[in-house]
Motif scaffolding. Sequence first.
Motif, PDB file in Angstrom:
ATOM      1  N   GLU A 176      49.634  32.407  38.167  1.00 41.61           N
ATOM      2  CA  GLU A 176      51.005  32.613  37.835  1.00 41.61           C
ATOM      3  C   GLU A 176      50.848  33.960  36.758  1.00 41.61           C
ATOM      4  OE1 GLU A 176      49.526  29.731  38.183  1.00 41.61           O
ATOM      5  OE2 GLU A 176      51.003  28.745  39.439  1.00 41.61           O
ATOM      6  N   ASP A 177      49.892  33.954  36.041  1.00 49.10           N
ATOM      7  CA  ASP A 177      49.562  35.239  35.236  1.00 49.10           C
ATOM      8  C   ASP A 177      49.564  36.544  35.774  1.00 49.10           C
ATOM      9  OD1 ASP A 177      49.585  33.458  32.892  1.00 49.10           O
ATOM     10  OD2 ASP A 177      47.236  33.729  32.534  1.00 49.10           O
ATOM     11  N   LYS A 178      48.870  36.614  36.956  1.00 48.35           N
ATOM     12  CA  LYS A 178      48.611  37.722  37.652  1.00 48.35           C
ATOM     13  C   LYS A 178      50.100  38.016  38.476  1.00 48.35           C
ATOM     14  CE  LYS A 178      44.409  39.716  37.735  1.00 48.35           C
ATOM     15  NZ  LYS A 178      44.267  40.799  37.033  1.00 48.35           N
ATOM     16  N   ARG A 179      50.622  37.096  38.898  1.00 48.83           N
ATOM     17  CA  ARG A 179      52.258  37.128  39.442  1.00 48.83           C
ATOM     18  C   ARG A 179      53.097  37.702  38.298  1.00 48.83           C
ATOM     19  NH1 ARG A 179      54.679  39.643  43.057  1.00 48.83           N
ATOM     20  NH2 ARG A 179      56.964  38.840  43.318  1.00 48.83           N
ATOM     21  N   GLY A 180      53.195  37.271  37.438  1.00 49.99           N
ATOM     22  CA  GLY A 180      53.926  37.553  36.249  1.00 49.99           C
ATOM     23  C   GLY A 180      53.514  39.234  35.759  1.00 49.99           C
ATOM     24  N   ALA A 181      52.396  39.315  35.827  1.00 50.01           N
ATOM     25  CA  ALA A 181      51.877  40.968  35.639  1.00 50.01           C
ATOM     26  C   ALA A 181      52.371  41.946  36.531  1.00 50.01           C
ATOM     27  CB  ALA A 181      50.533  41.090  35.324  1.00 50.01           C
ATOM     28  N   GLU A 182      52.306  41.439  37.724  1.00 49.42           N
ATOM     29  CA  GLU A 182      52.915  42.338  39.079  1.00 49.42           C
ATOM     30  C   GLU A 182      54.484  42.454  38.800  1.00 49.42           C
ATOM     31  OE1 GLU A 182      50.300  40.972  42.799  1.00 49.42           O
ATOM     32  OE2 GLU A 182      52.241  40.430  42.692  1.00 49.42           O
ATOM     33  N   LEU A 183      55.081  41.498  38.311  1.00 54.01           N
ATOM     34  CA  LEU A 183      56.710  41.580  38.207  1.00 54.01           C
ATOM     35  C   LEU A 183      56.836  42.437  36.871  1.00 54.01           C
ATOM     36  CD1 LEU A 183      57.734  37.992  38.804  1.00 54.01           C
ATOM     37  CD2 LEU A 183      58.011  39.949  40.284  1.00 54.01           C
ATOM     38  N   ALA A 184      56.038  42.560  36.044  1.00 44.75           N
ATOM     39  CA  ALA A 184      56.305  43.105  34.829  1.00 44.75           C
ATOM     40  C   ALA A 184      56.036  44.718  35.228  1.00 44.75           C
ATOM     41  CB  ALA A 184      55.294  43.106  33.733  1.00 44.75           C
ATOM     42  N   ALA A 185      55.152  45.034  36.135  1.00 42.96           N
ATOM     43  CA  ALA A 185      54.752  46.514  36.571  1.00 42.96           C
ATOM     44  C   ALA A 185      56.034  46.916  37.235  1.00 42.96           C
ATOM     45  CB  ALA A 185      53.212  46.619  37.183  1.00 42.96           C
ATOM     46  N   LEU A 186      56.369  45.799  38.127  1.00 40.60           N
ATOM     47  CA  LEU A 186      57.464  46.332  39.043  1.00 40.60           C
ATOM     48  C   LEU A 186      58.717  46.552  38.258  1.00 40.60           C
ATOM     49  CD1 LEU A 186      56.969  43.996  42.025  1.00 40.60           C
ATOM     50  CD2 LEU A 186      56.701  46.406  42.123  1.00 40.60           C
ATOM     51  N   ASP A 187      58.997  45.829  37.343  1.00 38.32           N
ATOM     52  CA  ASP A 187      60.129  46.095  36.470  1.00 38.32           C
ATOM     53  C   ASP A 187      60.285  47.303  35.718  1.00 38.32           C
ATOM     54  OD1 ASP A 187      61.032  43.281  37.274  1.00 38.32           O
ATOM     55  OD2 ASP A 187      60.500  42.442  35.394  1.00 38.32           O
ATOM     56  N   ALA A 188      59.160  47.795  35.434  1.00 40.31           N
ATOM     57  CA  ALA A 188      58.973  48.926  34.593  1.00 40.31           C
ATOM     58  C   ALA A 188      58.882  50.105  35.242  1.00 40.31           C
ATOM     59  CB  ALA A 188      57.934  48.905  33.478  1.00 40.31           C
ATOM     60  N   PHE A 189      58.170  50.016  36.398  1.00 36.62           N
ATOM     61  CA  PHE A 189      57.939  51.169  37.404  1.00 36.62           C
ATOM     62  C   PHE A 189      58.681  51.160  38.818  1.00 36.62           C
ATOM     63  CE2 PHE A 189      55.069  51.840  34.009  1.00 36.62           C
ATOM     64  CZ  PHE A 189      54.674  53.330  34.053  1.00 36.62           C
ATOM     65  N   GLY A 190      58.960  50.092  39.034  1.00 32.69           N
ATOM     66  CA  GLY A 190      59.792  50.117  40.425  1.00 32.69           C
ATOM     67  C   GLY A 190      58.668  50.393  41.531  1.00 32.69           C
ATOM     68  N   ASP A 191      59.307  51.420  42.440  1.00 33.45           N
ATOM     69  CA  ASP A 191      58.352  51.787  43.761  1.00 33.45           C
ATOM     70  C   ASP A 191      57.201  52.655  43.293  1.00 33.45           C
ATOM     71  OD1 ASP A 191      59.790  54.239  43.028  1.00 33.45           O
ATOM     72  OD2 ASP A 191      60.576  54.290  45.057  1.00 33.45           O
ATOM     73  N   ARG A 192      56.967  52.990  41.844  1.00 37.89           N
ATOM     74  CA  ARG A 192      55.788  53.593  41.408  1.00 37.89           C
ATOM     75  C   ARG A 192      54.903  52.803  41.037  1.00 37.89           C
ATOM     76  NH1 ARG A 192      57.399  56.642  36.487  1.00 37.89           N
ATOM     77  NH2 ARG A 192      58.796  55.291  36.016  1.00 37.89           N
ATOM     78  N   ALA A 193      54.854  51.439  41.239  1.00 40.85           N
ATOM     79  CA  ALA A 193      53.966  50.555  40.870  1.00 40.85           C
ATOM     80  C   ALA A 193      53.127  50.242  42.195  1.00 40.85           C
ATOM     81  CB  ALA A 193      54.647  49.287  40.273  1.00 40.85           C
ATOM     82  N   LEU A 194      51.820  50.339  42.019  1.00 40.53           N
ATOM     83  CA  LEU A 194      51.106  49.991  43.108  1.00 40.53           C
ATOM     84  C   LEU A 194      50.364  48.577  42.513  1.00 40.53           C
ATOM     85  CD1 LEU A 194      49.286  50.606  45.569  1.00 40.53           C
ATOM     86  CD2 LEU A 194      47.661  51.884  44.117  1.00 40.53           C
ATOM     87  N   LEU A 195      50.539  47.579  43.649  1.00 40.16           N
ATOM     88  CA  LEU A 195      49.806  46.208  43.350  1.00 40.16           C
ATOM     89  C   LEU A 195      48.353  46.080  44.115  1.00 40.16           C
ATOM     90  CD1 LEU A 195      52.990  44.172  43.240  1.00 40.16           C
ATOM     91  CD2 LEU A 195      52.102  45.427  41.351  1.00 40.16           C
ATOM     92  N   VAL A 196      47.293  46.014  43.742  1.00 45.65           N
ATOM     93  CA  VAL A 196      46.129  45.773  44.339  1.00 45.65           C
ATOM     94  C   VAL A 196      45.597  44.540  44.488  1.00 45.65           C
ATOM     95  CG1 VAL A 196      43.843  46.787  44.373  1.00 45.65           C
ATOM     96  CG2 VAL A 196      45.652  48.390  43.438  1.00 45.65           C
TER      97      VAL A 196
END
Length: 327
Positions: A127-147
């Motif tokens: 859940e922590d990792k998924r929440g962090a993914e969403l945080a990156a997406l919220d701020a950077f949108g399609d400029r966020a790469l989720l590895v």
Amino acid sequence: MRLLMLGGTEFVGRTITEDALDRGWEVTVFHRGHHAPPPGTAALHGDRTAPGGLAALAEGEWDLVVDTWGGAPTAVRDSARLLAARAGRYAYVSSRSVYAYPAPAGLTEDGPVVDGSPDAGSTAYAEDKRGAELAALDAFGDRALLVRAGLILGPYENVGRLPWWLDRTARGGPMLAPGPRDLPLQYIDVRDLARWTLDAAAAGLGGPYDLVSPPGHATMGTLLDACAAATGTTPDLRWTDADAIREAGIEAWTELPIWLPEGELHDYMFGSDVTKALAAGLVCRPVEDTVADTWAWLRSIGGVAPQRPDRPRKGISAEREAALLGL
């Protein structure tokens, strides 16, 4: 390229930092100051969990931010929001653990994921990792790469999985080998993760990618053979089936690192479809190289691997191993 590495002093972060330096990139490492970053970096200090802990990042511009954070998603939320207008892209090293369990072999990036929130405190790893993914997406949108990395092995490992097998193999003698010998494994060498992440970010890729070797890239047999070759020993491998291991009360994954018996959990951990990452340039080195280089690194630091304080030590005791083998 100007890289801001959030972390950068241990295992994954350090390997990414070294790869970037090898490319001639300008690297700034933001960390708490507990460990020295690689030579050639600029260092900024701060604690992401403390009030005002991001003050050192109030100024500066970067082409890429790489973040490996594994705790409360709020740390990624605050960092990403602060940097969104001053950084080109944000690569977050997540985990395949974000997929809802159980998941069948052959799962792709479109599979269902656990619930998470960028505003949550630390709860559970997935859940922590998924929440962090969403945080990156919220701020950077399609400029966020989720590895979405799978099991990570290689030099600098501070979890204790491959180092334990190498140390055990080096001791020789009758050795519990969890079977079957041809049991397929799926993992990523930390250096292949680093190379792909920086290549993908530089190429402008965004969204989720499962980053792990193709299923069956190695097996328990080839892994333990590689350990024997690297250490120059000839252990007496006693291949033991999962039922005997289970009946003895020996824990997969922890007492026998890396190994999981065939079944639902094995499919979840070692059955990812990595077509997307392979098409985007992922290349995985042979297991023999990963093992040999990890052993060489261990010897270079005196044979004792670093251990993350927030992770339990791995490996079965000599007494429990001998009891199962009837010695």
